[in-house]
Design an enzyme around this catalytic site. Structure first.
Site, PDB file in Angstrom:
ATOM      1  N   ASP A  34      -0.832  20.266 -25.229  1.00 17.81           N
ATOM      2  CA  ASP A  34      -0.494  20.243 -23.800  1.00 17.81           C
ATOM      3  C   ASP A  34      -1.708  20.633 -22.971  1.00 17.81           C
ATOM      4  OD1 ASP A  34       1.985  19.635 -24.616  1.00 17.81           O
ATOM      5  OD2 ASP A  34       2.995  21.359 -23.678  1.00 17.81           O
ATOM      6  N   GLU A  36      -4.941  20.368 -23.691  1.00 14.83           N
ATOM      7  CA  GLU A  36      -5.949  19.293 -23.622  1.00 14.83           C
ATOM      8  C   GLU A  36      -5.493  18.197 -22.655  1.00 14.83           C
ATOM      9  OE1 GLU A  36      -7.852  19.168 -28.090  1.00 14.83           O
ATOM     10  OE2 GLU A  36      -5.762  18.634 -27.828  1.00 14.83           O
ATOM     11  N   PHE A  37      -4.210  17.825 -22.778  1.00 14.94           N
ATOM     12  CA  PHE A  37      -3.677  16.777 -21.906  1.00 14.94           C
ATOM     13  C   PHE A  37      -3.854  17.177 -20.441  1.00 14.94           C
ATOM     14  CE2 PHE A  37      -0.370  14.846 -19.335  1.00 14.94           C
ATOM     15  CZ  PHE A  37      -0.395  13.524 -19.740  1.00 14.94           C
ATOM     16  N   ASP A  38      -3.436  18.405 -20.127  1.00 14.30           N
ATOM     17  CA  ASP A  38      -3.525  18.864 -18.736  1.00 14.30           C
ATOM     18  C   ASP A  38      -4.978  18.896 -18.261  1.00 14.30           C
ATOM     19  OD1 ASP A  38      -0.778  19.124 -18.488  1.00 14.30           O
ATOM     20  OD2 ASP A  38      -0.774  21.197 -19.188  1.00 14.30           O
ATOM     21  N   LEU A  84       6.137  18.059 -12.033  1.00 14.96           N
ATOM     22  CA  LEU A  84       5.663  19.228 -11.272  1.00 14.96           C
ATOM     23  C   LEU A  84       4.148  19.312 -11.380  1.00 14.96           C
ATOM     24  CD1 LEU A  84       8.040  22.099 -12.466  1.00 14.96           C
ATOM     25  CD2 LEU A  84       7.878  21.205 -10.150  1.00 14.96           C
ATOM     26  N   GLU A 113      11.214  30.864 -11.762  1.00 15.89           N
ATOM     27  CA  GLU A 113      12.057  30.568 -12.930  1.00 15.89           C
ATOM     28  C   GLU A 113      11.199  30.338 -14.151  1.00 15.89           C
ATOM     29  OE1 GLU A 113      13.899  26.914 -11.844  1.00 15.89           O
ATOM     30  OE2 GLU A 113      14.892  27.792 -10.108  1.00 15.89           O
ATOM     31  N   LYS A 115       9.819  28.026 -17.111  1.00 19.85           N
ATOM     32  CA  LYS A 115       9.590  26.597 -17.318  1.00 19.85           C
ATOM     33  C   LYS A 115      10.015  26.293 -18.750  1.00 19.85           C
ATOM     34  CE  LYS A 115       6.139  22.959 -16.734  1.00 19.85           C
ATOM     35  NZ  LYS A 115       6.678  22.156 -17.769  1.00 19.85           N
ATOM     36  N   ASP A 117      10.694  24.350 -22.097  1.00 23.84           N
ATOM     37  CA  ASP A 117       9.897  23.318 -22.753  1.00 23.84           C
ATOM     38  C   ASP A 117      10.794  22.407 -23.594  1.00 23.84           C
ATOM     39  OD1 ASP A 117       7.725  21.892 -23.457  1.00 23.84           O
ATOM     40  OD2 ASP A 117       6.889  23.380 -24.831  1.00 23.84           O
ATOM     41  N   ARG A 136      14.684  11.240 -17.876  1.00 24.26           N
ATOM     42  CA  ARG A 136      13.827  11.020 -16.713  1.00 24.26           C
ATOM     43  C   ARG A 136      13.286   9.584 -16.677  1.00 24.26           C
ATOM     44  NH1 ARG A 136       8.547  14.577 -15.519  1.00 24.26           N
ATOM     45  NH2 ARG A 136       7.606  13.262 -17.113  1.00 24.26           N
ATOM     46  N   TYR A 224      18.525  23.381 -13.633  1.00 21.37           N
ATOM     47  CA  TYR A 224      17.716  24.135 -12.678  1.00 21.37           C
ATOM     48  C   TYR A 224      17.455  23.437 -11.339  1.00 21.37           C
ATOM     49  CZ  TYR A 224      14.403  21.280 -15.357  1.00 21.37           C
ATOM     50  OH  TYR A 224      13.794  20.260 -16.002  1.00 21.37           O
ATOM     51  N   LYS A 311       1.309  27.458 -16.091  1.00 19.43           N
ATOM     52  CA  LYS A 311       1.552  27.278 -17.524  1.00 19.43           C
ATOM     53  C   LYS A 311       0.842  28.347 -18.356  1.00 19.43           C
ATOM     54  CE  LYS A 311       2.157  23.108 -19.238  1.00 19.43           C
ATOM     55  NZ  LYS A 311       1.973  21.671 -19.547  1.00 19.43           N
ATOM     56  N   CYS A 405      -3.158  12.738 -58.389  1.00 15.96           N
ATOM     57  CA  CYS A 405      -2.139  13.769 -58.205  1.00 15.96           C
ATOM     58  C   CYS A 405      -2.623  15.098 -58.803  1.00 15.96           C
ATOM     59  CB  CYS A 405      -0.839  13.335 -58.879  1.00 15.96           C
ATOM     60  SG  CYS A 405       0.409  14.622 -58.850  1.00 15.96           S
ATOM     61  N   CYS A 408      -0.121  15.609 -62.005  1.00 13.55           N
ATOM     62  CA  CYS A 408      -0.039  14.748 -63.193  1.00 13.55           C
ATOM     63  C   CYS A 408      -1.243  13.820 -63.338  1.00 13.55           C
ATOM     64  CB  CYS A 408       1.253  13.938 -63.179  1.00 13.55           C
ATOM     65  SG  CYS A 408       1.275  12.668 -61.907  1.00 13.55           S
ATOM     66  N   CYS A 423       2.103  10.510 -54.739  1.00 16.48           N
ATOM     67  CA  CYS A 423       1.955  10.311 -56.179  1.00 16.48           C
ATOM     68  C   CYS A 423       3.059   9.324 -56.576  1.00 16.48           C
ATOM     69  CB  CYS A 423       2.131  11.639 -56.918  1.00 16.48           C
ATOM     70  SG  CYS A 423       2.345  11.379 -58.683  1.00 16.48           S
ATOM     71  N   CYS A 429       5.908  12.640 -63.070  1.00 14.40           N
ATOM     72  CA  CYS A 429       5.174  13.744 -62.434  1.00 14.40           C
ATOM     73  C   CYS A 429       6.039  15.014 -62.475  1.00 14.40           C
ATOM     74  CB  CYS A 429       4.824  13.371 -61.002  1.00 14.40           C
ATOM     75  SG  CYS A 429       4.015  14.705 -60.106  1.00 14.40           S
TER      76      CYS A 429
HETATM   77  S1  IVH Z   1      12.130  21.673 -11.261  1.00 21.38           S
HETATM   78  C1  IVH Z   1      11.553  18.131  -8.378  1.00 21.38           C
HETATM   79  N1  IVH Z   1      12.402  23.743 -12.819  1.00 21.38           N
HETATM   80  O1  IVH Z   1       8.976  20.650 -16.181  1.00 21.38           O
HETATM   81  C2  IVH Z   1      11.261  19.192  -9.349  1.00 21.38           C
HETATM   82  N2  IVH Z   1      11.455  21.782 -13.743  1.00 21.38           N
HETATM   83  O2  IVH Z   1       6.291  19.567 -16.071  1.00 21.38           O
HETATM   84  C3  IVH Z   1      12.143  19.179 -10.487  1.00 21.38           C
HETATM   85  N3  IVH Z   1      10.923  21.965 -16.135  1.00 21.38           N
HETATM   86  O3  IVH Z   1       9.852  17.422 -15.176  1.00 21.38           O
HETATM   87  C4  IVH Z   1      11.743  20.033 -11.600  1.00 21.38           C
HETATM   88  N4  IVH Z   1      11.620  24.020 -16.400  1.00 21.38           N
HETATM   89  O4  IVH Z   1      11.353  18.620 -16.929  1.00 21.38           O
HETATM   90  C5  IVH Z   1      11.977  22.468 -12.723  1.00 21.38           C
HETATM   91  N5  IVH Z   1      12.753  25.649 -14.077  1.00 21.38           N
HETATM   92  C6  IVH Z   1      12.335  24.391 -14.003  1.00 21.38           C
HETATM   93  C7  IVH Z   1      11.807  23.689 -15.103  1.00 21.38           C
HETATM   94  C8  IVH Z   1      11.362  22.391 -14.936  1.00 21.38           C
HETATM   95  C9  IVH Z   1      11.099  22.965 -17.003  1.00 21.38           C
HETATM   96  C10 IVH Z   1      10.325  20.669 -16.513  1.00 21.38           C
HETATM   97  C11 IVH Z   1      10.923  19.456 -15.880  1.00 21.38           C
HETATM   98  C12 IVH Z   1       9.773  18.794 -15.160  1.00 21.38           C
HETATM   99  C13 IVH Z   1       8.624  19.313 -15.945  1.00 21.38           C
HETATM  100  C14 IVH Z   1       7.321  19.220 -15.214  1.00 21.38           C
END
Ligand code: IVH
Length: 680
Positions: A34, A36-38, A84, A113, A115, A117, A136, A224, A311, A405, A408, A423, A429
């Site tokens: 995650d 690296e991607f970000d 987000l 809140e 987040k 996963d 989604r 949420y 994050k 192997c 064996c 194998c 084996c």
């Molecule tokens: S709110 C319009 N609240 O994180 C905003 N998202 O990386 C709607 N996620 O697509 C999202 N916990 O799948 C919201 N407490 C939380 C969350 C949350 C996890 C996820 C969600 C979103 C992704 C973005």
């Protein structure tokens, strides 16, 4: 950076991010972490801001990654489902708060809140009943996974209290760590690639095509977000409180914060407290609480301007690789496992870490002596995510993946599209033979009192090569073995005796057919009812049992076609093991009790097996339609006469799917019941 270089880099990043999105959202097998991607996403955002002439509306920076798989009906979201903005940098959270302060001309608060996963879900309740669930997807339209979502234990089918007529609510589907560990242990034992993390496991499970299987995956939901267009509330917190009152699962781990100091305290608290949670979280979401302020700030094409995610970086440790072992599983798959200098990671000492396969070893370019980064994502065995090249000793040794192997000596093979080496010496084996024997005896299989030591002993003495050999064992032979006494031998023989009652689905699992884990064995046993019906089925017919794809069907077919397996099954059958569902439990259920049922046409299983299934659920097979007939079960090309007679007498005609939904294990998938009933 030069203009031409910027263009090239932007294109390269877009390609990389699109492919990573596909691997992450569609295949549930991510190639990048995650973090690296970000980082790549942020680099692309920065370049597009610097070179606006190269910006493009279809860039991954402006679009949410799509999870559409093609296996489900797609439906449009009423309100787009966005992502987000995220950061790993607390300074950017300060900027977010400062910007909100600047732009909003009234007092406001933040709702902080967790987040979660998992994988995002959008639920729609009409008149208090769960009506539809969409993933989604690409943000505009999602996969319709309603039937699967109905199998998730904490999602109510009906709301309580003063719920609105039409409610749209969003949240996350999660796989708690325990369910994830159990699933991966099963997958690895069955020769299937394990899921990389609970998020991928949750999203893969939500996209299964058999709702029954979803029910067994232990998924969980937390909600949420109620889009302001759906039901209007003065604040986000109030919306969530109401949702909880209507019986919806909403986390209580949120807090209203007045300023950045309170936000930081919330982040600090959960940075460590989240380790005690039973499911994965990867950050904190900070939302402006007041709906009018949210409206004032609005949205970009991809995310709300009134919320941001902070994050957490995955916990990492860095430690040297001492050696690499190559383990041979019962399916013959060879897994490289690194032995590490013990290191403390998230509260436990890590000594070993999986490398999955030879590709991953190549990708990491790992050497014995290297210091490697290990991460834990809820997995039992942590994984190696990278090598600290700066610490590579001069004498670090590049490991050679074995060509033969390690047990064996047979040359290893790797089929096309397969990530692992195998194998091929299935019958010779020792590791595979012992692995299969051990698998046969496990609790989830035949539950025979024999651990690794016993299996090893029986194999070494030449007393057992295949499961059927176990049933030939005599007490006199056992008591001659080292460490065995009259009592232990008797207990072992008693457990063998009891195993004769183990139902067919577990016997099928115990055979250890590659790719046939507990869940697939259950699906096949329920669908076909007996080993004989399964033996006569083609690979195509097998795929009509839920969750059985082409690879699995081919593997079952290959297994059943081998004469030595047919002989083994006959020996086990002669020892009294259950090879038919009807035989093992006589009555699977009373679901069809007192119902006289007529069948006509062809089904996904032989007609005889279908009759057995009816009988096993308490139904009575009848050959002709009369006023007493409960319904006609019509397969493909049913007799027109029978259909006509049903019409005249007002007797319902059900297809195979509908019929199966009446049986207990399929029933929940079809509630509310009328929706799925197909009357001809
Ligand atoms: S709110 C319009 N609240 O994180 C905003 N998202 O990386 C709607 N996620 O697509 C999202 N916990 O799948 C919201 N407490 C939380 C969350 C949350 C996890 C996820 C969600 C979103 C992704 C973005």
């Amino acid at each position: 950076m030069e203009r031409a270089d910027a263009k090239k880099r932007i294109e390269a990043l877009r390609g990389l991010l699109r492919e990573s999105n596909r691997r992450y959202y569609v295949e549930n097998a991510p190639t990048l972490s995650d973090y690296e991607f970000d980082q790549f996403m942020h680099e692309l955002e920065a370049l597009e801001a610097e070179w606006p002439e190269f910006d493009a509306p279809d860039s991954p920076t402006h679009r949410v990654g799509s999870d559409i798989s093609g296996e489900f009906v797609q439906r449009a979201h009423r309100y787009p489902m966005l992502s987000l903005g995220n950061t790993y940098n607390i300074g950017e959270i300060e900027e977010f708060a400062a910007r909100a302060d600047r732009l909003l001309d009234r007092n406001f608060s933040y709702c902080c809140e967790l987040k979660f996963d998992g994988t995002a879900i959008c639920l729609n309740y009409r008149n208090g009943k769960l009506f539809r669930a969409l993933t989604r997807g690409d943000g505009e339209k999602g996969d319709d996974v309603t039937r699967n979502v109905r199998m998730i234990a904490n999602i109510p089918h009906s709301l309580k209290g003063d719920y609105p007529e039409d409610l749209e609510i969003r949240g996350e589907i999660l796989m708690p760590y325990r369910a994830f560990e159990a699933l991966n242990a099963e997958r690895e034992a069955d020769g299937d690639a394990p899921f990389a993390n609970p998020r991928n496991a949750a999203s893969g499970s939500l996209k299964l095509t058999d709702p029954q299987e979803v029910a067994h995956r232990g998924l969980w939901c937390t909600l949420y977000h109620i889009p302001a267009e759906s039901v209007a509330f003065a604040t986000h917190d109030e919306a969530l409180r109401k949702a909880a009152e209507w019986g919806l699962p909403v986390s209580e781990d949120r807090r209203l914060c007045r300023d950045i100091a309170e936000i930081k305290a919330f982040i600090d608290h959960w940075d460590t407290a989240r380790r005690e949670l039973p499911y994965a979280t990867d950050g904190i979401v900070i939302k402006i609480n007041e709906s009018d302020c949210q409206r004032a700030l609005g949205y970009t094409a991809k995310s709300p301007r009134w919320a941001v995610a902070f994050k957490f970086k995955a916990e990492q440790a860095c430690t040297p690789v001492l050696s690499i072992d190559y383990q041979v599983g019962r399916t013959g798959a060879v897994t490289p496992v690194a032995n590490l200098e013990p290191v403390l990671l998230a509260g436990t000492v890590v000594k070993r870490a999986t490398l999955n396969n030879s590709d991953q070893m190549e990708l990491l370019d790992i050497r014995i002596g290297d210091s490697v980064y290990v991460e834990k994502g809820g997995e039992i065995i942590p994984k190696i995510t990278g090598v600290n090249l700066g610490k590579r000793p001069a004498d670090a040794v590049k490991p050679d993946f074995p060509k033969t192997c390690p047990d064996c000596g047979t040359p290893l093979v790797r089929d096309e599209g397969e990530a692992r080496w195998f194998c091929p010496n299935q019958d010779g084996c020792p590791m595979q033979i012992k692995g299969r024997l051990l698998h046969f005896t496990t609790r989830k299989a035949m539950d025979i009192l024999a651990g690794e030591v016993t299996v090893e002993q029986l194999y070494d003495c030449g007393l057992a090569r295949t499961p059927a050999d176990l049933y030939d064992l005599r007490k006199q032979q056992l008591v001659c073995l080292e460490g065995w006494q009259e009592r232990s031998a008797q207990r072992f023989l008693d457990s063998l005796e009891r195993s004769r009652e183990v139902p067919f689905e577990r016997v099928l699992y115990a055979l250890g057919i590659r790719h046939v884990g507990e869940t697939k064995a259950r699906a096949l046993a329920r669908h076909f009812g007996s080993i004989d019906a399964l033996q006569t089925a083609t690979a195509e017919q097998m795929q009509e049992a839920g969750e059985i794809g082409g690879v699995i069907a081919a593997s079952v077919r290959e297994y059943l076609d081998k004469p030595q397996h047919q002989r083994e099954i006959e020996r086990l059958r002669a020892h009294g093991l259950q090879f038919s569902a009807a035989g093992s439990t006589k009555n699977l259920s009373q679901a069809l009790e007192g119902k006289s049922i007529v069948i006509s046409g062809n089904f996904s299983i032989p007609r005889e097996a279908m009759k057995e299934l009816i009988a096993a659920h308490g139904g009575k097979n009848s050959s002709s339609i009369s006023a007493r007939t409960a319904f006609l079960l019509a397969g493909s090309r049913p007799g027109p006469e029978k259909r006509k007679k049903c019409e005249q007498l007002g007797i319902p005609v059900y297809d195979e799917d509908t019929f199966r939904s009446m049986l207990p294990d399929d029933r929940a998938a079809h509630s509310p019941s009328e929706e799925q009933l197909t009357l001809f």
